[in-house]
Scaffold this motif. Structure first.
Motif, PDB file in Angstrom:
ATOM      1  N   LYS A  70      40.612  21.401  43.397  1.00  0.00           N
ATOM      2  CA  LYS A  70      40.414  20.821  42.154  1.00  0.00           C
ATOM      3  C   LYS A  70      39.639  22.035  41.231  1.00  0.00           C
ATOM      4  CE  LYS A  70      38.706  16.833  39.509  1.00  0.00           C
ATOM      5  NZ  LYS A  70      38.182  15.742  39.420  1.00  0.00           N
ATOM      6  N   LYS A  71      40.192  22.481  40.145  1.00  0.00           N
ATOM      7  CA  LYS A  71      39.517  23.443  39.302  1.00  0.00           C
ATOM      8  C   LYS A  71      38.746  22.759  38.534  1.00  0.00           C
ATOM      9  CE  LYS A  71      42.329  27.540  39.161  1.00  0.00           C
ATOM     10  NZ  LYS A  71      42.839  28.395  38.169  1.00  0.00           N
ATOM     11  N   GLU A  72      37.377  23.264  38.352  1.00  0.00           N
ATOM     12  CA  GLU A  72      36.302  22.652  37.666  1.00  0.00           C
ATOM     13  C   GLU A  72      36.513  23.220  35.947  1.00  0.00           C
ATOM     14  OE1 GLU A  72      32.862  24.155  39.394  1.00  0.00           O
ATOM     15  OE2 GLU A  72      32.712  22.240  40.729  1.00  0.00           O
ATOM     16  N   ASN A  73      36.211  22.319  35.374  1.00  0.00           N
ATOM     17  CA  ASN A  73      35.935  22.502  33.983  1.00  0.00           C
ATOM     18  C   ASN A  73      35.162  23.758  33.404  1.00  0.00           C
ATOM     19  OD1 ASN A  73      35.737  22.489  31.046  1.00  0.00           O
ATOM     20  ND2 ASN A  73      35.382  20.302  30.979  1.00  0.00           N
ATOM     21  N   ILE A  74      35.540  24.482  32.426  1.00  0.00           N
ATOM     22  CA  ILE A  74      34.712  25.769  32.148  1.00  0.00           C
ATOM     23  C   ILE A  74      33.362  25.698  31.812  1.00  0.00           C
ATOM     24  CG2 ILE A  74      35.485  25.879  29.674  1.00  0.00           C
ATOM     25  CD1 ILE A  74      35.724  29.041  30.328  1.00  0.00           C
ATOM     26  N   PHE A  75      33.100  24.404  31.337  1.00  0.00           N
ATOM     27  CA  PHE A  75      31.687  23.986  30.948  1.00  0.00           C
ATOM     28  C   PHE A  75      30.708  23.672  32.305  1.00  0.00           C
ATOM     29  CE2 PHE A  75      34.088  22.662  26.926  1.00  0.00           C
ATOM     30  CZ  PHE A  75      33.750  23.770  26.041  1.00  0.00           C
ATOM     31  N   VAL A  76      31.614  23.121  33.113  1.00  0.00           N
ATOM     32  CA  VAL A  76      30.950  22.736  34.612  1.00  0.00           C
ATOM     33  C   VAL A  76      30.680  24.138  35.072  1.00  0.00           C
ATOM     34  CG1 VAL A  76      31.020  21.724  36.748  1.00  0.00           C
ATOM     35  CG2 VAL A  76      31.848  20.336  34.598  1.00  0.00           C
ATOM     36  N   ARG A  77      31.431  25.015  35.149  1.00  0.00           N
ATOM     37  CA  ARG A  77      31.202  26.431  35.941  1.00  0.00           C
ATOM     38  C   ARG A  77      30.263  27.061  35.087  1.00  0.00           C
ATOM     39  NH1 ARG A  77      37.267  29.025  35.869  1.00  0.00           N
ATOM     40  NH2 ARG A  77      37.289  27.506  34.071  1.00  0.00           N
ATOM     41  N   ALA A  78      30.329  27.060  33.801  1.00  0.00           N
ATOM     42  CA  ALA A  78      29.087  27.725  33.167  1.00  0.00           C
ATOM     43  C   ALA A  78      27.676  27.163  33.228  1.00  0.00           C
ATOM     44  CB  ALA A  78      29.351  27.757  31.451  1.00  0.00           C
ATOM     45  N   LYS A  79      27.689  25.693  33.465  1.00  0.00           N
ATOM     46  CA  LYS A  79      26.504  25.090  33.575  1.00  0.00           C
ATOM     47  C   LYS A  79      25.804  25.558  35.116  1.00  0.00           C
ATOM     48  CE  LYS A  79      26.350  21.109  35.355  1.00  0.00           C
ATOM     49  NZ  LYS A  79      26.390  19.789  35.734  1.00  0.00           N
ATOM     50  N   ASN A  80      26.721  25.472  35.789  1.00  0.00           N
ATOM     51  CA  ASN A  80      26.430  25.984  37.396  1.00  0.00           C
ATOM     52  C   ASN A  80      26.038  27.606  37.555  1.00  0.00           C
ATOM     53  OD1 ASN A  80      26.923  23.468  38.154  1.00  0.00           O
ATOM     54  ND2 ASN A  80      29.034  23.696  38.965  1.00  0.00           N
ATOM     55  N   ARG A  81      26.881  28.116  36.823  1.00  0.00           N
ATOM     56  CA  ARG A  81      26.368  29.724  36.548  1.00  0.00           C
ATOM     57  C   ARG A  81      24.953  29.917  36.297  1.00  0.00           C
ATOM     58  NH1 ARG A  81      29.448  34.525  37.621  1.00  0.00           N
ATOM     59  NH2 ARG A  81      28.123  36.280  36.802  1.00  0.00           N
ATOM     60  N   ILE A  82      24.586  29.153  35.146  1.00  0.00           N
ATOM     61  CA  ILE A  82      23.241  29.002  34.330  1.00  0.00           C
ATOM     62  C   ILE A  82      22.270  28.489  35.363  1.00  0.00           C
ATOM     63  CG2 ILE A  82      21.789  28.273  32.737  1.00  0.00           C
ATOM     64  CD1 ILE A  82      24.364  28.393  30.854  1.00  0.00           C
ATOM     65  N   LYS A  83      22.657  27.667  36.172  1.00  0.00           N
ATOM     66  CA  LYS A  83      21.512  27.020  36.928  1.00  0.00           C
ATOM     67  C   LYS A  83      21.209  27.783  38.276  1.00  0.00           C
ATOM     68  CE  LYS A  83      21.773  22.112  37.691  1.00  0.00           C
ATOM     69  NZ  LYS A  83      22.565  20.951  38.050  1.00  0.00           N
ATOM     70  N   ARG A  84      22.171  28.626  38.799  1.00  0.00           N
ATOM     71  CA  ARG A  84      22.212  29.465  39.673  1.00  0.00           C
ATOM     72  C   ARG A  84      21.493  30.824  39.289  1.00  0.00           C
ATOM     73  NH1 ARG A  84      27.298  29.963  41.541  1.00  0.00           N
ATOM     74  NH2 ARG A  84      27.910  31.671  39.796  1.00  0.00           N
ATOM     75  N   GLY A  85      21.750  31.166  37.934  1.00  0.00           N
ATOM     76  CA  GLY A  85      20.865  32.095  37.226  1.00  0.00           C
ATOM     77  C   GLY A  85      19.033  32.091  37.238  1.00  0.00           C
TER      78      GLY A  85
END
Length: 106
Positions: A70-85
């Motif tokens: 299941k592909k995630e929404n672009i906003f969910v991916r952006a949020k996860n990327r920011i959290k990881r950063g």
């Protein structure tokens, strides 16, 4: 019996006789065949460990409905990327503080 005839047999059984289809799939899997089914109900049969290719030479992609990613929404991916950063920056700062404490104690 060749692989095309087996896949045609499985297509027919899947559509009309599901109980026999399950038994036939189990029998073929025990014999070492890999069975793939796409979302239209069409089957592809391959010998175990070998990759099946279409007549044009390109690999066909058959996906089991249960294993779809299941592909995630672009906003969910952006949020996860920011959290990881943020997590990476915090750990880097913690490491610098640790090095500073060691340097001061010497």
């Amino acid at each position: 019996m060749n692989l095309d005839s087996i896949s045609q047999e499985l297509d027919r059984l899947y559509e009309f006789e599901i109980s026999e289809y399950i038994a036939r799939c189990d029998e073929l899997k025990k014999s070492g065949y890999k069975i793939y089914r796409n979302d239209k109900g069409l089957h592809k049969v391959a010998l175990g460990g070998q990759r099946s290719t279409s007549q044009s030479g390109q690999t066909e992609q058959y996906v089991n409905e249960r294993n779809e990613v299941k592909k995630e929404n672009i906003f969910v991916r952006a949020k996860n990327r920011i959290k990881r950063g943020v997590r990476n920056i915090r750990s880097f700062i913690g490491f610098i503080k640790y090095l500073h404490r060691i340097y001061k104690n010497r």
